[in-house]
Structure formats: structure tokens, C-alpha cells
Design an enzyme around this catalytic site. Structure first.
Site, PDB file in Angstrom:
ATOM      1  N   LEU A 278       0.819  -1.224   0.000  1.00 51.72           N
ATOM      2  CA  LEU A 278       0.000   0.000   0.000  1.00 51.72           C
ATOM      3  C   LEU A 278       0.849   1.268   0.000  1.00 51.72           C
ATOM      4  O   LEU A 278       0.324   2.365  -0.147  1.00 51.72           O
ATOM      5  CB  LEU A 278      -0.952   0.004   1.204  1.00 51.72           C
ATOM      6  CG  LEU A 278      -2.042  -1.083   1.153  1.00 51.72           C
ATOM      7  CD1 LEU A 278      -2.892  -1.053   2.417  1.00 51.72           C
ATOM      8  CD2 LEU A 278      -2.922  -0.931  -0.085  1.00 51.72           C
ATOM      9  N   ARG A 279       2.167   1.105   0.173  1.00 52.17           N
ATOM     10  CA  ARG A 279       3.148   2.190  -0.004  1.00 52.17           C
ATOM     11  C   ARG A 279       3.102   3.299   1.044  1.00 52.17           C
ATOM     12  O   ARG A 279       3.954   4.166   1.035  1.00 52.17           O
ATOM     13  CB  ARG A 279       3.027   2.822  -1.392  1.00 52.17           C
ATOM     14  CG  ARG A 279       3.239   1.862  -2.538  1.00 52.17           C
ATOM     15  CD  ARG A 279       4.672   1.355  -2.590  1.00 52.17           C
ATOM     16  NE  ARG A 279       4.887   0.489  -3.757  1.00 52.17           N
ATOM     17  CZ  ARG A 279       5.522  -0.677  -3.705  1.00 52.17           C
ATOM     18  NH1 ARG A 279       6.019  -1.105  -2.555  1.00 52.17           N
ATOM     19  NH2 ARG A 279       5.689  -1.411  -4.777  1.00 52.17           N
TER      20      ARG A 279
ATOM     21  N   HIS B  66       4.739 -15.521  -3.276  1.00 51.16           N
ATOM     22  CA  HIS B  66       4.848 -15.522  -4.745  1.00 51.16           C
ATOM     23  C   HIS B  66       5.739 -16.610  -5.336  1.00 51.16           C
ATOM     24  O   HIS B  66       6.778 -16.335  -5.936  1.00 51.16           O
ATOM     25  CB  HIS B  66       5.282 -14.156  -5.273  1.00 51.16           C
ATOM     26  CG  HIS B  66       6.355 -13.456  -4.472  1.00 51.16           C
ATOM     27  ND1 HIS B  66       7.543 -14.035  -4.134  1.00 51.16           N
ATOM     28  CD2 HIS B  66       6.390 -12.193  -3.958  1.00 51.16           C
ATOM     29  CE1 HIS B  66       8.280 -13.169  -3.448  1.00 51.16           C
ATOM     30  NE2 HIS B  66       7.594 -12.047  -3.321  1.00 51.16           N
TER      31      HIS B  66
ATOM     32  N   ASP C 239       0.354  -9.560  -4.696  1.00 45.75           N
ATOM     33  CA  ASP C 239       1.619  -8.813  -4.718  1.00 45.75           C
ATOM     34  C   ASP C 239       1.416  -7.470  -5.435  1.00 45.75           C
ATOM     35  O   ASP C 239       2.281  -7.010  -6.178  1.00 45.75           O
ATOM     36  CB  ASP C 239       2.744  -9.629  -5.366  1.00 45.75           C
ATOM     37  CG  ASP C 239       4.126  -9.049  -5.057  1.00 45.75           C
ATOM     38  OD1 ASP C 239       4.227  -8.062  -4.290  1.00 45.75           O
ATOM     39  OD2 ASP C 239       5.116  -9.589  -5.591  1.00 45.75           O
TER      40      ASP C 239
END
Lengths: 306, 186, 420
Positions: free
Chosen positions: C54-55, C225, C298
Site C-alpha cells: 500500500l506504499r 509468490h 503482490d
């Protein structure tokens, strides 16, 4: 004619041959007193160099000037590039200046592909990272053809750090397109994965230089950077030189007519012995001269027409 | 300039025997006008000017035993319409061993039309050396000059409409000797 | 607010009515409930993403908790786990609580922070995992994602330590010495493009090591991932032995291959990199078999200048939240039970999110999403709710449209539009 020269894979056999034929005419014209030709009068060629490479830059500069193009040198040092301007912003600047062609040298593989998406003019790859250097391959092919008379069926050994070599990639693509049989030779650590599948099925791999030499018409020695030692690609310069360097005893294993090439700059004593580099079989100086003719041909064919 | 369609009607202006006679006549005129073709070089303009120049040299030799040096002069890089068309492949420029300085140059081409090719040839010539004089020999002059240029030797004047084109065929290039006028006919 | 979903198909079953009252699924709708004609729509438990970037804090120009939450709701999600590689790194109770609080304020999905395993993601010293676990954010997943916890001793300690509060270490499996300077999958295409290769073995070696460590100390391990066929085999064997390992695969690794790097457009640059067709096939089969437990996005937003550049200089990562379900639908078709399990039930279980991943039975929290499987949509980066535009699917036509999403009974998306 193609619009850009980003990769030797942009060239089919007919186009590559046209470039070599045109280069031959350009070479003939370069022998005369008035070297300048008017073909690209009013056209602007920008040399956009993010890596120092005086020899390649002056070769392109001489080629463009002999065709009467206006040349702007945009080097990374002393320009906004060194102040961190992005490639895209630089591209938009060049676009606004009306560059008809941008010759780009860059440390990042694929930078010419990116640039071609941002400018209207032609993009010529003058070396991008560990990817390609197509005009070097063209001048190498030109040199082989003028020395040996043909490319079809020619047996070429490319020796050294193939993994990191843009010269090797472009040469494998171009030479196999033109019918040559290429063998890449080096320690297994320096031969990229799946090289035949990736580049051309006419490519062979060998780890044994001595076995390849007797069946080679051309042996092309690649520059090997000694820093590769630190990354354990090979144990020492001495061992590399013993196993993969071209010295006099090895050169004697070549057929009588075979030639020795090197894209320069050379590490004398590392991949090539000084007496080999200076022997009559070496085409190293010729390669430099042919570079201008080949680049004239490329610029003319990209920019000369509509 | 508008080109007639490929399937446009055409008619033969010079058949092969006519063409040979015309070449012979030009050769004679050259001998006459240059006092035996001494100090003279024939430079053909590719493509069809080159075999024509060789034919003229051969006829001159046959008539008088004089060997006139022959070369070719490619004008592609000097054309003023380079950017109007797709990139053209270069022809050969080959000067005779004696060069061109101080000599009489006769440019040889198949068709004289706008005069722009001849202008390009004069520009190219100037970069190669300094002849004492330059003359022009053409197989066909079809008119419609756009520059103040005229030929010294003309094989045949063919008045044409702009909608027509003149097609010269030579055995060395095309497999036959003839001159055709294409298009413009009812 | 009460809703009555008329003629909805629950997980592809026959049309029925579904009532939502006071935040839970109810038997009947009261008078005055808002009626939604759900003919042709499929109800799924709200999707749960165990891997979202979400930065915020730090790169609010690329995404914020609010914009990312909106993208998630529009993608059918009701909960996302926010990765720790923010600036500052989410390696203290303070930062994870900040992210958690921002999520509550946005109120579009439950934002469950993930805590860093090591201080500053530096791989040297454990972060205060216990403090994050007992903070208001109630952290249960810990990950240095973006970096691998490469030191085997440190990894062992982390696996052991989080047992005290039923935590799980989510490993970004990438042996750093084998991937120095790596730009894309190592193989035929990297050779052709002259880009430094990221060998499959760099992932497989770490997963092999970590499943052995998890087995040795009896801990839970989650593998982020998974991207290679070889990793699938390592996981398959570990699971067969009873190792407590779970694994995720991204939508892009289920669909895209390394050939897309050919034009050097960094929108296709991601870490781990896009692999080969045979890897894609193995990952699909592994998700069907349950060797891989969940689909995780991701979701990795990046500002324009971090992608509009040379490949080597570009940041790795792709947007994922708004396209995940359509990609999974396009790959597997309308396998609703599979989709519900791999995109909601299993991820909620791994993340310990008890209110999510339910079965839509009466009395359970009303976290659900309504999908129109017959709709087709062309992906237009300009229409995405994310603040960034780095979707690799631009121009692709994908099946499935999220019509509505409900978080504890409140609509976050209606008629395909975010309500706030």
C-alpha cells in the site's frame, strides 16, 4: 528499409547485404579528396552517449559529417544527463530539437528500445549494456567479407566473455543471418544459457579453443575484463590467458587463410598476444577504418529516403 | 511525377536495329566534335548510362581504333529528390585509372527529361576532380526540362506528354534492346 | 442498513435470496431493506489478499492506504495484508498501528498490517515481533518481502520465535548471492536480451532450506509468490511429509511469461520475475492440487517515473488488486469453490482473519462480493482506482466484473463503483 537499428535481429539477410554493399560504395567514395557527400544535408544526427566511448562516437560523428548531416554530441558528462535527467525527458528534448536520428550508447540493455518509443526519429544502437552493438557486427561482417570474399558458409569462432559481450550477441545474430556458422568459445561460466535457442540454431558452443581453431576461417577475440576474476568467472588472468588467450602457437593452428579479429580495445597479453595483434592476419586496424563506411551506410539507409 | 500504370498501352519508338544505328551515330558525332576523342572520358550514369557508355566506347574503337576510357558516376547521393522517395540503393562510381582532372568528360545517360539527374551528376563530378570540360550524351531527349540544361549529343528527340514515360531497355540490363513510349495513347 | 440480494447465485448455486442485516448474513430481510437485483450474479466470500503493497507511509505518490483500499474493494476484496516495506519500515508497533489506523479510517477493506521480520528489512537483527503482535494491529504475518531472510540462523530464530503468538513468517524466497543485479528470469530470453538472469534455483534453494528449517523447529512457514515449477515440487514433497508450509502464487505468474520482456517495457518487470510457459503450467496445476494454497496479488504500485525508464533502473512490481479475480477467472473458468477457497477462505485462515473467508451462511459476518461472470472488460490503466498505472494487462479483455462488495454489511462497492 527499416526505421531503427536496435538489434542485429532487426536485419534480414537482404537488408544486411544492402548495408554491406552500400558500405563498400561509401568506402570507395571515402578514398577521394573531397570526402563529403551531400546526401544528409539538413538532417540532424544526435550522438547520445551515456558511456564513454570515444572511438565509437567519433566513428559515428565522422560518418554523419561525411554525409553532410548536422551532428550534435550529447554526452553524459557536462550535460543535464549527469544531473539525473531521465532518458525519457532527454528523449523529449531531442524530439523538440528535431533530431532525425539518435545514436545511443547506454549501460542499460534495451535503452535504445525505450528511446525508440519516445522519439519520432530513427534510433541507432551504438552499444547497450550487455545486449547488442549491431554496427560493430556489421563492420566485422564487412571486414570478413572483404578479406575472405564471402560470409555464407564461413566458420567463425567468437572467443571469450560471451556472457557480457554485446559484440558477441550482435555478431552471432548477424553472421548466422548471413549464412555463417558461428562457434562461441570460452569457459562455461562466460557462455550464456541456451545460446543456440536464444540467438540462432546455427550456433555451436565449445569450451576448447585448441579444438576449434583448425576449423575456423575467422577467430574473433573478445575483450575480457580482469574484474570478472573477482566474481569467480575464472580463477586468474594467467589461467584465462593460458586456456583462452590467442598466442603465436595457437595462431599457427589456424588454417593458412584465416584472419584474427578484435573489436577493441584490446588487453594485450590477456586475450591476445601482442605479436598476434600486430600480425598480418590481424584485421584490427582495418576494422576501425571499416567502421566509418559501415556507419555511413547505416545512416544513409535509415535517413536518406522518405 | 505521375507514372503511367504498368498495364498502360505502349509502343516501340526504337527497335533494336534503330537503337544500334542511333548509338553508332552518337559515336560518330563524338569523334567529329572532339577531333578524334582524344583526352576524352565517357562516364555512364547508372543504371543504363553505364552500358551505353561502354557501347559508345566500343563503337568509337571500331570506327577509329581509339580507346576511350569508360567509367561510371553514381548520382544517388547528390539527387535533390532523395527524401521524396524510399531510400535508394547506391550504384557504382568507378573512375578510369587516369582520373578526370584536365580531361573532357562526356556524361552518358539513357533519357534526358527534367535535367535534374544531370545537375546531380555535375555536382558529383565537381567533388571528384576538375575536368577541362563536360559534355552530355543521351539516347533519348523527351523534353520537359526544369533546369537550363541541354545535351551535346542526342540519339533521338521524342516529344512526349507528361503523362507518358519513356522506357529504354538494353540487353546488358533488360535482356533486349528497344525504346518504348508508355501511356498517353488512345 | 439492510440489503436483500434477489436471485443471487451463491458460489455458482441456484438463484436464491440473501439478506444482509446489521453486518451479518440473515435469514430474512426486514421491511425497507434495499433490494438489489442479483440475477446472474455470483456471491463469493469477500476476497482476502495476503500480499499487498500500500506504499504508505513513504511513497504516497504511488499509493496510499486509502487509494489501495479502494482498488481492493473494487477488486472484490474485503481484507488485505499490507506489506512491511514502507518508509519507515513497518518494523515497530508504532508503524503497524499507523497503517492499521489508516485502514480503519479509509473503511473500505480491513487493512491487516504485516510486520517486518528484521529491523529495517536489513536481515541482521529481529524486529520487535512480539510488540507488533500485541499491538492494536494484532500482527500475525511477518515478512521482509522485497528481501529474503537469507541468513539461515536468523530465519530459524524467526520461525521459532513467532510460535509464541501463532505467527507465521512469509518468506520472499530469493538467494541474494545468486540474484545480484538480476533483471529477469534466467534463460533463453535473458540471453537474447542481454539482461542479467534471475535463476529459478535462487528461489528453489531458499524454499528447500526453509521447509527443512520449519520442519526442524515445528513452525509455520508461508512462501510468498512462488514462481517456478521446481519450487512447486519442493513444496509438494514438503507437504507430503507434513511440513506446516503454505504458499501463494500471483495472478501474473499464473498468466504471463518472460517473453513479455522482449520490448524492454518495465511494466513487465517484477520480482520474482515472469517465468516460462512450463512454469506457468506447473503453477496452475499446483493451485488446482492445493500444493499452492492461495492466490495473492503482490499488488505493487509504482510512480510513473519508476517505470517510464530503462528496464534496469525500473522498480519491480505490478498492480494486481483490481484484476486478480478476472485473471483467475480467465485462467480457470468459473470454478467458484476453487476461487472462494484460494482467494478468500485459505488466505483468511493463513492471516488469522476470523471474520473473513466465511461460507455466507446465516449469522456469519457479511463480508462478500458480487461478481457478474458474463461481463467482459478491457483493462484501461486510466480507469484504475490505484494511484499508479503499472498494470501489465492494459488493453486485455478479461472476464468478470465486480458489481458490489460488502464489508461487515456495509456496501463498499455498488454498481461497480466505490461508494466512497
Amino acid at each position: 528499409m527499416i526505421k531503427h537499428l536496435r538489434s542485429a535481429a532487426d536485419l534480414d539477410a537482404a537488408t544486411a547485404t544492402l548495408i554491406l554493399d552500400t558500405a563498400a560504395e561509401m568506402a570507395a567514395l571515402s578514398g577521394r579528396e573531397v570526402k563529403k557527400l551531400p546526401a544528409l544535408r539538413g538532417r540532424t544526427v544526435v550522438n547520445l552517449f551515456y558511456e564513454d566511448s570515444t572511438r565509437t562516437r567519433i566513428s559515428f560523428e565522422a560518418a554523419a559529417k561525411r554525409l553532410s548531416a548536422d551532428v550534435i554530441n550529447f554526452s553524459a558528462k557536462g550535460s543535464s544527463v549527469s544531473k539525473g535527467e531521465s532518458l525519457k525527458d532527454t528523449a523529449l528534448t531531442l524530439q523538440a530539437m528535431g533530431a532525425d536520428a539518435v545514436v545511443i550508447r547506454h549501460s542499460a540493455s534495451g535503452a535504445p528500445h525505450r528511446l525508440a518509443g519516445w522519439v519520432d526519429g530513427s534510433v541507432v544502437n551504438a552499444g547497450d549494456g550487455t545486449h547488442e552493438h549491431p554496427t560493430q557486427a556489421l563492420l566485422d561482417a564487412y571486414t570478413m567479407r572483404s578479406r575472405l570474399g564471402r560470409l555464407d558458409g564461413l566458420r567463425v569462432a567468437i572467443v571469450g566473455d560471451v556472457l557480457h559481450s554485446r559484440v558477441a550477441r550482435s555478431n552471432v545474430l548477424l553472421l548466422t543471418t548471413l549464412g555463417a556458422q558461428v562457434t562461441v568459445v570460452g569457459p562455461p561460466t562466460l557462455i550464456p544459457l541456451d545460446v543456440a535457442a536464444a540467438l540462432s540454431s546455427r550456433t555451436r558452443v565449445s569450451y576448447d579453443l585448441d579444438a576449434v581453431l583448425p576449423d575456423s576461417d575467422v577467430v574473433m577475440m573478445l575483450r575480457v575484463q580482469t574484474e570478472r576474476m573477482q566474481d569467480s568467472y575464472f580463477p586468474s588472468a594467467r589461467e584465462y590467458s593460458r586456456r583462452y588467450g590467442l598466442d603465436m602457437p595457437r595462431m599457427k593452428k589456424l588454417p593458412e587463410h584465416a584472419i584474427v579479429m578484435h573489436p577493441g580495445p584490446m588487453n594485450r597479453g590477456m586475450e591476445i598476444a601482442p605479436e598476434v595483434a600486430d600480425s598480418p592476419r590481424s584485421t584490427i586496424v582495418e576494422q576501425v577504418a571499416n567502421g566509418v563506411s559501415v556507419r555511413m551506410a547505416v545512416l544513409y539507409l535509415l535517413l536518406g529516403g522518405k | 511525377m505521375a507514372q503511367p500504370r504498368a498495364d498502360a498501352p505502349s509502343k516501340i519508338i526504337l527497335a533494336d536495329s534503330d537503337l544500334h544505328r542511333v548509338v553508332d551515330r552518337i559515336a560518330h558525332q563524338i569523334l567529329e566534335k572532339t577531333s578524334g576523342a582524344t583526352g576524352t572520358v565517357l562516364l555512364g550514369i547508372p543504371t543504363r548510362g553505364v552500358p551505353l557508355a561502354h557501347r559508345l566506347a566500343a563503337r568509337i574503337h571500331a570506327f577509329e581504333g581509339v580507346d576511350v576510357p569508360v567509367g561510371s558516376l553514381d548520382i544517388t547521393l547528390y539527387r535533390d529528390d532523395l527524401r521524396l522517395k524510399a531510400t535508394r540503393a547506391l550504384g557504382k562510381t568507378e573512375l578510369p585509372a587516369g582520373g578526370i582532372d584536365g580531361l573532357r568528360i562526356i556524361l552518358v545517360d539513357d533519357v534526358l527529361f527534367s535535367g535534374r539527374s544531370v545537375r546531380a551528376a555535375l555536382d558529383a563530378l565537381k567533388d571528384l576532380g576538375r575536368p577541362s570540360s563536360v559534355q552530355l550524351a543521351v539516347l533519348v531527349d523527351r523534353g520537359h526540362r526544369q533546369l537550363p540544361i541541354r545535351a551535346d549529343y542526342v540519339g533521338k528527340n521524342i516529344p512526349t506528354a507528361l503523362s507518358e514515360s519513356v522506357k529504354v531497355a538494353l540487353t546488358e540490363v533488360d535482356g533486349a534492346d528497344e525504346v518504348r513510349l508508355i501511356g498517353g495513347l488512345k | 442498513m439492510a440489503y436483500l440480494l434477489k436471485d443471487v447465485s451463491i458460489l455458482g448455486g441456484s438463484p436464491t435470496d440473501l439478506a444482509i442485516v446489521d453486518g451479518v448474513i440473515a435469514g430474512d430481510a426486514p421491511e425497507g431493506a434495499e433490494v438489489i437485483d442479483a440475477t446472474g450474479l455470483v456471491a463469493l466470500p469477500g476476497l482476502v489478499d495476503v500480499h499487498t503493497h500500500l506504499r504508505e507511509p513513504g511513497r504516497e505518490d504511488a499509493e496510499t492506504v486509502e487509494t489501495g483500499s479502494r482498488a481492493a474493494a473494487l477488486g472484490g476484496y474485503t481484507a488485505v495484508c499490507a506489506m512491511a516495506n514502507t518508509s519507515p519500515v513497518a518494523d515497530t508497533a508504532g508503524v503497524v498501528e499507523q497503517v492499521w489506523r489508516l485502514g480503519r479510517e479509509a473503511g473500505l477493506v480491513d487493512v491487516q498490517p504485516i510486520g517486518a521480520v528484521t529491523i529495517g528489512l536489513a536481515g541482521k537483527q529481529l524486529a520487535e515481533l512480539g510488540a507488533m503482535a500485541s499491538s492494536a494491529a494484532n500482527v500475525r504475518i511477518f515478512s521482509d518481502d522485497g528481501f529474503c531472510v537469507a541468513d539461515p540462523r536468523l530465519m530459524r530464530r524467526a520461525l521459532e520465535y513467532v510460535k509464541a503468538f501463532d505467527g507465521v513468517i512469509a518468506q520472499h524466497a530469493e538467494e541474494p548471492r545468486l540474484t545480484e543485479g538480476a533483471q529477469m528470469h534466467e534463460g533463453e530470453v535473458s540471453t537474447r536480451l542481454g539482461l542479467t538472469g534471475w535463476p529459478a534455483v535462487a528461489e528453489e534453494a531458499i524454499i528447500a532450506r526453509d521447509v527443512l528449517l520449519a520442519e526442524h523447529v515445528g513452525s509455520r512457514l508461508h512462501v510468498c509468490h512462488v514462481s517456478t515449477a521446481g519450487s512447486v515440487e519442493v513444496l509438494r514433497q514438503a507437504k507430503a511429509r507434513g511440513v506446516r508450509v503454505t504458499a501463494e502464487v500471483t495472478p501474473h505468474h499464473l498468466l504471463l511469461t518472460d517473453e513479455l520482456a522482449a520490448g524492454y517495457d518495465p511494466v513487465f518487470k517484477v520480482n520474482p520475475p515472469l517465468r516460462t510457459r512450463s512454469d506457468v503450467e506447473a503453477l496452475r496445476q499446483a493451485l488446482l492440487d492445493g500444493v499452492i494454497d492461495v492466490v495473492a496479488t503482490d499488488h505493487a504500485p509504482h510512480a510513473v517515473q519508476d517505470k517510464e525508464c530503462e528496464w534496469a533502473y525500473a522498480r519491480p512490481g505490478m498492480l494486481g488488486l483490481e484484476t486478480a479475480l478476472p485473471i483467475v477467472l480467465s485462467v480457470f473458468g468459473e470454478k467458484w469453490d476453487l476461487i472462494a477457497d484460494r482467494m478468500s477462505i485459505a488466505p483468511a485462515r493463513i492471516a488469522g482473519l476470523t471474520g473473513h473467508g466465511g461460507d455466507l451462511s446465516a449469522g456469519t459476518p457479511a463480508n462478500l462480493t458480487l461478481v457478474d461472470p458474463s461481463a467482459r472488460r478491457v483493462v484501461d490503466p486510466a480507469e484504475l482506482a490505484s494511484r499508479s498505472r503499472n498494470t501489465p494487462y492494459a488493453g486485455m479483455t478479461l472476464p468478470g466484473r465486480i458489481v458490489a462488495t460488502f464489508l461487515r454489511g456495509e456496501a463498499t462497492v455498488l454498481d461497480g463503483k466505490a461508494v466512497k
